[in-house]
Motif scaffolding. Structure first.
Motif, mmCIF file in Angstrom:
data_model
loop_
_atom_site.group_PDB
_atom_site.id
_atom_site.type_symbol
_atom_site.label_atom_id
_atom_site.label_comp_id
_atom_site.label_asym_id
_atom_site.label_seq_id
_atom_site.Cartn_x
_atom_site.Cartn_y
_atom_site.Cartn_z
ATOM 1 N N HIS A 186 38.761 51.532 -29.686
ATOM 2 C CA HIS A 186 38.581 52.712 -30.136
ATOM 3 C C HIS A 186 37.067 52.891 -30.490
ATOM 4 N N SER A 187 36.284 53.244 -29.522
ATOM 5 C CA SER A 187 34.890 53.424 -29.501
ATOM 6 C C SER A 187 34.508 54.768 -29.532
ATOM 7 N N GLY A 188 35.322 55.790 -29.689
ATOM 8 C CA GLY A 188 35.083 57.028 -30.043
ATOM 9 C C GLY A 188 35.149 57.931 -28.618
ATOM 10 N N PRO A 189 35.004 59.261 -29.069
ATOM 11 C CA PRO A 189 35.570 60.208 -27.817
ATOM 12 C C PRO A 189 34.038 60.185 -26.710
ATOM 13 N N PHE A 190 34.661 60.633 -25.651
ATOM 14 C CA PHE A 190 33.444 61.197 -24.654
ATOM 15 C C PHE A 190 33.186 62.675 -25.041
ATOM 16 N N TRP A 191 32.300 63.185 -24.580
ATOM 17 C CA TRP A 191 31.807 64.651 -24.743
ATOM 18 C C TRP A 191 32.843 65.455 -23.843
ATOM 19 N N GLU A 192 33.029 66.755 -24.499
ATOM 20 C CA GLU A 192 34.179 67.542 -24.047
ATOM 21 C C GLU A 192 33.967 68.302 -22.781
ATOM 22 N N ASP A 193 32.832 68.173 -22.010
ATOM 23 C CA ASP A 193 32.714 68.467 -20.656
ATOM 24 C C ASP A 193 33.063 67.257 -19.544
ATOM 25 N N SER A 194 33.334 66.277 -20.201
ATOM 26 C CA SER A 194 33.717 65.105 -19.290
ATOM 27 C C SER A 194 35.060 64.509 -19.619
#
Length: 208
Positions: free
Chosen positions: A64-72
């Motif tokens: 659980h290391s966080g989201p990627f950016w919305e455009d990827s």
């Protein structure tokens, strides 16, 4: 004494900064180029260049290391046909995503990037793997018309420069294999490419 050239390398990417990153998936401090220079006792006017380093496929550590950016979008190592990379401490498989132009443009603004190094180009174009190995940067310049032979990398480089307004200076093509790119945004590279040793002071900083 800076006449011989000084290279400062950031240890963590801009996306992990506790002031500008994706909280709470951040580290304990700011990790932008300005803070890196200040930690070394250098004022901003002493920096000649800020080299922003980014990967063709951004990564995060496992779990659980966080989201990627919305455009990827998150993808798998099988999707790109490469052996999985493992985290250095736990040995778990790193998470992987498609390229984020928004994230790199954001990092370029935050760090006042003057040049970009695009690494892992061989993940996009395996034929590039090893190009530039055992060559100094004065003998391994690739021109834009030659890069067209590797269309996936050429397209990424072109759009990356359009989105950021920052010239791509280096293409990483595998371990110890780097090409200097003669970007049309910086014509002097075509006739006289610069090597790292010529910089008075340079900050190398990752986008993520």
């Amino acid at each position: 004494h800076l006449d011989g050239g000084v290279l400062l390398e950031g240890t963590q990417g801009t996306g992990l900064s506790n002031t500008t990153g994706q909280y709470p998936y951040v580290t304990s401090r700011d990790v932008t180029a300005a803070t890196l220079a200040a930690d070394a006792g250098l004022g901003p006017r002493l920096l000649d260049e800020v080299l922003l380093v980014c990967r063709t496929f951004p990564i995060r550590v496992a779990g659980h290391s966080g989201p990627f950016w919305e455009d990827s979008s998150e993808i798998t190592w099988e999707d790109i046909g490469e052996e999985p990379e493992l985290t250095t401490v736990t040995g778990r498989v790193r998470r992987l995503a498609s390229f984020s132009f928004e994230q790199v443009a954001y990092a370029a603004r935050l760090n006042s990037a003057t040049h970009i190094a695009l690494t892992f180009c061989d993940y996009l174009e395996p034929a590039l793997r090893g190009r530039g190995e055992d060559l100094d940067l004065y003998n391994c310049v690739i021109q834009r018309e030659d890069l067209a032979a590797y269309p996936r990398v050429a397209e990424l480089v072109s759009r990356l420069e359009q989105e950021t307004g920052v010239p791509v200076a280096y293409l990483g093509c595998g371990p110890d294999a780097t090409l200097a790119y003669a970007s049309p945004l910086e014509e002097q590279w075509i006739t006289q490419p610069r090597c790292l040793g010529s910089f008075r002071a340079l900050v190398a900083h990752r986008a993520y």
